[in-house]
Write an enzyme that holds these catalytic residues in place. Structure first.
Site, PDB file in Angstrom:
ATOM      1  CG  LEU A   1       7.438   1.587  -0.932  1.00 39.35           C
ATOM      2  CD1 LEU A   1       7.873   1.100  -2.031  1.00 39.35           C
ATOM      3  CD2 LEU A   1       6.276   0.268  -0.265  1.00 39.35           C
ATOM      4  CG  HIS A   2       8.133   0.602   5.979  1.00 44.33           C
ATOM      5  ND1 HIS A   2       8.406  -0.982   6.143  1.00 44.33           N
ATOM      6  CD2 HIS A   2       6.852   1.190   6.144  1.00 44.33           C
ATOM      7  CE1 HIS A   2       7.468  -1.277   6.411  1.00 44.33           C
ATOM      8  NE2 HIS A   2       6.215  -0.675   6.384  1.00 44.33           N
TER       9      HIS A   2
ATOM     10  CG  MET B   1      -1.987  -1.272   1.309  1.00 45.65           C
ATOM     11  SD  MET B   1      -3.258  -0.817   1.958  1.00 45.65           S
ATOM     12  CE  MET B   1      -3.067  -1.147   3.233  1.00 45.65           C
ATOM     13  N   GLY B   2       2.252   1.227  -0.373  1.00 45.77           N
ATOM     14  CA  GLY B   2       2.959   2.137  -0.583  1.00 45.77           C
ATOM     15  C   GLY B   2       3.250   2.721   0.881  1.00 45.77           C
TER      16      GLY B   2
ATOM     17  CD  GLN C   1      -1.924  -8.526   4.196  1.00 40.47           C
ATOM     18  OE1 GLN C   1      -2.364  -7.698   4.113  1.00 40.47           O
ATOM     19  NE2 GLN C   1      -0.549  -8.312   4.286  1.00 40.47           N
TER      20      GLN C   1
ATOM     21  CG  HIS D   1       7.279  -2.084   2.065  1.00 40.84           C
ATOM     22  ND1 HIS D   1       6.837  -0.481   2.700  1.00 40.84           N
ATOM     23  CD2 HIS D   1       6.144  -2.338   2.180  1.00 40.84           C
ATOM     24  CE1 HIS D   1       5.594  -0.259   2.865  1.00 40.84           C
ATOM     25  NE2 HIS D   1       4.766  -1.722   3.133  1.00 40.84           N
TER      26      HIS D   1
ATOM     27  CE  LYS E   1       3.924  -4.472  11.274  1.00 45.05           C
ATOM     28  NZ  LYS E   1       2.720  -3.869  10.166  1.00 45.05           N
ATOM     29  CG  ASP E   2       0.909  -7.400   8.028  1.00 49.30           C
ATOM     30  OD1 ASP E   2      -0.445  -6.621   7.864  1.00 49.30           O
ATOM     31  OD2 ASP E   2       1.861  -6.770   7.561  1.00 49.30           O
TER      32      ASP E   2
END
Ligand code: AMP
Length: 288
Positions: A34-35, A31-32, A154, A38, A150-151
């Site tokens: 970015l860190h 979802m952008g 999901q 990502h 992390k998710d």
């Protein structure tokens, strides 16, 4: 060179050209904003596939809270820079209209796995995630798709969906990345004040302690959960939503911790909702 696409047609064309060259396609859905988290996915994709597609789309259908959607950061220029620096081949940044048109009537629902933890607190969230991920799989037709641990819920849900619907894609889990102070890297961290961030550090501290206790032989899930809740409850600014001690694949709650465990939590820090977890795949024998 990093290409930019805003339409489904452009992605299909670029991916098909890559396939004709014999490239394997890696997809990193984001979802952008970015860190480092990502970036770790992009690097895994870069190392393992020849044509790396990163999607940047703040997916409205997975937000159950309009203010969270409104406040979600959208620094597209900076994201393009990161994608270029990391050697992505294609950035797909579609508009809402391109992704959904005017009638998103079809949704993908994974039962069971979505009813607990974040699914219980965020109605419709995982339907939104599964629907957009299914669309992205059909648009980019990746050989491998990269998702962060992390998710964790999901990841379990998307893996189930891909298996159940026979998507010809390998779901590649990537380890959770933390900032230097221990906080799990997240696009939402940018919304934390310095004070809130300091409070939020109790989350990763509590999970690190849980890991140590399990590694030292603690086998009782209720004890582990109670210890984490104790740490979180002691910090004024934190409102824990849940602490779960579950099997990492089925997300079934565990009474006794055997060889694999996911300890996951969601915590509200003011208006910001953060998730974090600790995943142990091979729990050492008690007393070993
Ligand atoms: P998001 O942009 O938050 O939807 O995340 C896009 C992908 O990056 C998901 O697969 C996330 O699990 C992954 N991701 C986000 N934060 C982290 C992190 N701190 N460590 C590893 N993966 C992450």
């Amino acid at each position: 060179m990093t290409q930019m696409a805003t339409t489904v047609g452009e992605v299909r064309e670029a991916v098909r050209a890559a396939r004709r060259r014999g490239d394997r396609v890696g997809l990193v859905p984001t979802m952008g904003a970015l860190h480092a988290g990502h970036v770790s996915l992009l690097r895994a994709a870069r190392a393992e596939t020849e044509f790396v597609v990163v999607s940047v789309f703040v997916n409205p259908t997975q937000f159950d809270d309009a203010s969270d959607l409104g406040a979600y950061p959208r620094p597209l220029e900076a994201d393009l820079r990161v994608a270029r620096e990391e050697g992505a081949d294609l950035v797909f940044a579609p508009s809402e209209a391109e992704m959904y048109g005017d009638a998103p009537w079809t949704t993908v629902h994974v039962a069971g796995l979505t009813e607990s933890m974040c699914g219980a607190r965020r109605p419709g969230h995982f339907d939104g995630v599964c629907t957009v991920v299914a669309k992205l799989f059909n648009i980019a037709e990746p050989d491998v798709a990269y998702f962060g641990e992390k998710d964790a819920q999901q990841l379990a849900v998307v893996a189930r969906m891909a298996a159940d619907l026979n998507f010809p894609v390998r779901i590649r889990p990537c380890p959770l990345v933390r900032d230097a102070d221990g906080l799990a890297a997240s696009s939402r961290n940018a919304r934390l004040s310095a004070e809130a961030r300091a409070e939020a550090l109790a989350i990763s501290r509590a999970l690190a302690t849980a890991r140590e206790r399990i590694e030292a032989g603690e086998r009782d899930a209720a004890t582990v959960r109670a210890e984490i809740e104790g740490v979180l409850d002691a910090v004024d600014g934190l409102e824990p939503e849940y602490v779960a001690v579950v099997d990492p694949d089925t997300l079934e709650p565990l009474a006794r911790i055997e060889d694999r465990v996911l300890v996951a939590t969601a915590v509200r820090v003011g208006k910001v909702r953060l998730i974090d977890n600790c995943l142990l795949r091979e729990v050492p024998e008690a007393g070993a």
